[in-house]
Scaffold this motif. Structure first.
Motif, PDB file in Angstrom:
ATOM      1  N   ILE A  63       0.765  -1.264  -0.130  1.00  0.00           N
ATOM      2  CA  ILE A  63       0.006  -0.033   0.018  1.00  0.00           C
ATOM      3  C   ILE A  63       0.939   1.054   0.073  1.00  0.00           C
ATOM      4  O   ILE A  63       0.687   2.453  -0.750  1.00  0.00           O
ATOM      5  CB  ILE A  63      -1.001  -0.096   1.284  1.00  0.00           C
ATOM      6  N   SER A  64       1.884   1.136   0.612  1.00  0.00           N
ATOM      7  CA  SER A  64       2.565   2.518   0.815  1.00  0.00           C
ATOM      8  C   SER A  64       3.504   2.477  -0.455  1.00  0.00           C
ATOM      9  O   SER A  64       3.795   3.707  -1.032  1.00  0.00           O
ATOM     10  CB  SER A  64       3.816   2.303   2.059  1.00  0.00           C
ATOM     11  N   ARG A  66       2.413   1.623  -3.317  1.00  0.00           N
ATOM     12  CA  ARG A  66       1.557   2.219  -4.361  1.00  0.00           C
ATOM     13  C   ARG A  66       1.338   3.672  -4.179  1.00  0.00           C
ATOM     14  O   ARG A  66       1.441   4.555  -5.264  1.00  0.00           O
ATOM     15  CB  ARG A  66       0.012   1.646  -4.157  1.00  0.00           C
ATOM     16  N   TYR A  67       1.156   4.295  -3.047  1.00  0.00           N
ATOM     17  CA  TYR A  67       1.098   5.785  -2.898  1.00  0.00           C
ATOM     18  C   TYR A  67       2.407   6.395  -3.353  1.00  0.00           C
ATOM     19  O   TYR A  67       2.459   7.656  -3.883  1.00  0.00           O
ATOM     20  CB  TYR A  67       0.862   6.137  -1.504  1.00  0.00           C
TER      21      TYR A  67
END
Length: 163
Positions: A63-64, A66-67
């Motif tokens: 998730i990190s 991706r950002y």
């Protein structure tokens, strides 16, 4: 389909402060897991806790990632505003609006809530790239998209929309 303007919005490199916070979280999580796992006697339970812990860490990492790696490519043609989102080598068109459907283009500070969906295509604060709200009509509702771009890009869009 002639391109009138093109803008690429890339996230800047990760700051030292953010990197430090991530390291503290990882070390703290690992320490807490180690303390908890050492108190368990049952080998199967230790394995289950370890696998769940690994899945949580990998999910957080992805998730990190991706950002951190998100890039928005915005293109204005003679009749459309197109926004593509790239994550590594995946590219997807996330917004395609006809120029004639755009009703307002406002700085984000002056924008008000709309009845339809609001989508966000911005990243962190960047020098030279302000945030704007583009309000457009789709299926009888006024929707909006938050974009982040240079003044030259927004001026080209305003000329086409005739605002």
């Amino acid at each position: 389909m002639a391109v009138k303007a093109r803008e690429t919005l890339e996230s800047k490199q990760i700051s030292i402060t953010t990197l430090g916070i991530l390291m503290v979280v990882v070390v703290g999580y690992t320490f807490l897991y180690n303390q908890f796992a050492n108190t368990l006697e049952d080998y199967r339970l230790k394995t289950i806790v370890g696998v769940i812990s690994l899945v949580i860490m990998m999910g957080g990492f992805l998730i990190s990632l991706r950002y951190i790696t998100t890039i928005y490519e915005m293109v204005i043609t003679h009749d459309r505003l197109i926004i593509d989102r790239k994550i590594f080598f995946w590219k997807k068109t996330v917004l395609e609006v006809k120029i004639e459907d755009i009703k307002k283009i406002l700085p984000i500070e002056e924008a008000k809530k709309v009845e339809g969906q609001t989508r966000n295509f911005t990243l962190t604060n960047m020098d030279g790239k302000r945030k704007y709200m583009v309000q457009y009509e789709t299926q009888g509702k006024i929707c909006s998209a938050k974009i982040q771009c240079t003044g030259k890009f927004i001026d080209t869009l305003k000329k086409l929309v005739k605002i």
